[in-house]
Scaffold this active site. Structure first.
Site, PDB file in Angstrom:
ATOM      1  N   ASP A   8      30.408  21.014  -5.060  1.00  0.00           N
ATOM      2  CA  ASP A   8      31.781  20.704  -5.416  1.00  0.00           C
ATOM      3  C   ASP A   8      32.556  20.724  -4.097  1.00  0.00           C
ATOM      4  OD1 ASP A   8      34.220  20.512  -6.967  1.00  0.00           O
ATOM      5  OD2 ASP A   8      34.517  22.631  -6.472  1.00  0.00           O
ATOM      6  N   ASP A  10      36.623  20.854  -3.528  1.00  0.00           N
ATOM      7  CA  ASP A  10      37.804  21.712  -3.452  1.00  0.00           C
ATOM      8  C   ASP A  10      37.457  23.150  -3.814  1.00  0.00           C
ATOM      9  OD1 ASP A  10      39.628  19.522  -2.923  1.00  0.00           O
ATOM     10  OD2 ASP A  10      39.426  18.964  -5.018  1.00  0.00           O
TER      11      ASP A  10
HETATM   12  C1  BG6 Z   1      39.078  18.857  -8.329  1.00  0.00           C
HETATM   13  C2  BG6 Z   1      40.081  19.977  -8.292  1.00  0.00           C
HETATM   14  O1  BG6 Z   1      38.186  18.982  -7.272  1.00  0.00           O
HETATM   15  O2  BG6 Z   1      39.742  17.601  -8.238  1.00  0.00           O
HETATM   16  C3  BG6 Z   1      41.101  19.785  -9.411  1.00  0.00           C
HETATM   17  O3  BG6 Z   1      39.416  21.218  -8.451  1.00  0.00           O
HETATM   18  C4  BG6 Z   1      41.752  18.418  -9.264  1.00  0.00           C
HETATM   19  O4  BG6 Z   1      42.051  20.814  -9.381  1.00  0.00           O
HETATM   20  C5  BG6 Z   1      40.672  17.334  -9.294  1.00  0.00           C
HETATM   21  O5  BG6 Z   1      42.673  18.202 -10.334  1.00  0.00           O
HETATM   22  C6  BG6 Z   1      41.221  15.924  -9.136  1.00  0.00           C
HETATM   23  O6  BG6 Z   1      41.701  15.747  -7.822  1.00  0.00           O
HETATM   24  P1  BG6 Z   1      42.515  14.489  -7.320  1.00  0.00           P
HETATM   25  O7  BG6 Z   1      42.511  14.651  -5.812  1.00  0.00           O
HETATM   26  O8  BG6 Z   1      41.773  13.245  -7.749  1.00  0.00           O
HETATM   27  O9  BG6 Z   1      43.863  14.565  -7.920  1.00  0.00           O
HETATM   28 MG    MG Z   2      36.374  23.298  -7.016  1.00  0.00          MG
END
Ligand code: BG6
Ligand code: MG
Length: 214
Positions: A8, A10
């Site tokens: 993963d 983030d």
């Molecule tokens: C995930 C995060 O990696 O990505 C979430 O943990 C986030 O919190 C999701 O909502 C979507 O991210 P993005 O950048 O497409 O808005």
């Molecule tokens: Mg994450």
């Protein structure tokens, strides 16, 4: 035997989870929701942008049209992307570089499996892109974690059977996704107490690699 590790992004590779939280907090304040807090943000980990928006909106009492929701999600994303301007290799989390080196030295393949549509941008800015054999992200999928789609797409891109893949996740939704996709799961950070995970550690710096890969 593990032939590939799917990370993963983030909160596992990069400290962008904090930036997601700050951007949602700013949006929440702008629309008059003052009770949105870090505990709510834990439930947003691993889930798509629109599903994350619902976590914010349920703290308020108004209902919105689909167009209004799309505009709010876009507003949050603009705040978030602006905060990524200064992102660099310095934002890669502790232990990541060493963990990737350890597995690559053993011929194990690497991929990212992230719900984020900003994953390619983040991987480029943090100089992690060249360490990955495949990237599967919110741009490749239609179903959000806990559906296993994002990890199954990563396994397919790598050409490795799901049973031979290990997912590293900091979200409960992601651990569920990994297990329902038939993969091994290593829980870190916010998910470290998840009982569905096969292994857990505070961060990638604390993983007992000998135990997992011996
Ligand atoms: C995930 C995060 O990696 O990505 C979430 O943990 C986030 O919190 C999701 O909502 C979507 O991210 P993005 O950048 O497409 O808005
Ligand atoms: Mg994450």
């Amino acid at each position: 035997m593990i032939k590939a590790v799917i990370f993963d992004l983030d909160g596992v590779l990069v400290s962008t989870d904090v930036l997601h939280y700050k951007a949602w907090k700013q949006l929440a304040e702008e629309i008059g929701i003052h009770s949105y807090c870090e505990a709510d943000n834990v439930r947003q980990r691993g889930v798509s942008r629109m599903a994350s928006l619902e976590v914010v909106l349920e703290k308020g009492d108004k209902t919105y049209t689909e167009d209004e929701k799309l505009a709010m999600a876009e507003r949050k994303n603009n705040i978030y992307v602006k905060s990524l301007e200064t992102l660099s290799a310095a934002d890669v989390l502790p232990g990541v570089e060493e963990f990737i080196k350890y597995i690559k030295d053993r011929g194990i393949l690497t991929a990212v499996g992230s719900a984020s549509k900003n994953a390619p941008l983040i991987l480029e800015k943090t100089e992690l892109l060249s360490s990955m054999d495949a990237v599967s992200c919110g741009l490749d999928t239609t179903k959000s974690k806990p559906d296993p789609e994002v990890f199954l797409v990563a396994a397919k891109k790598l050409g490795v059977d799901p049973e031979l893949c290990m997912v590293v996740e900091d979200s409960d939704a992601g651990i569920k996704a990994a297990k329902s996709g038939g993969m091994t799961a290593l829980a870190v950070g916010a998910a470290k107490d998840n009982s569905e995970a096969d292994y857990s550690a505070e961060s990638l710096a604390e993983v007992d690699c000998e135990k997992i890969f011996a």
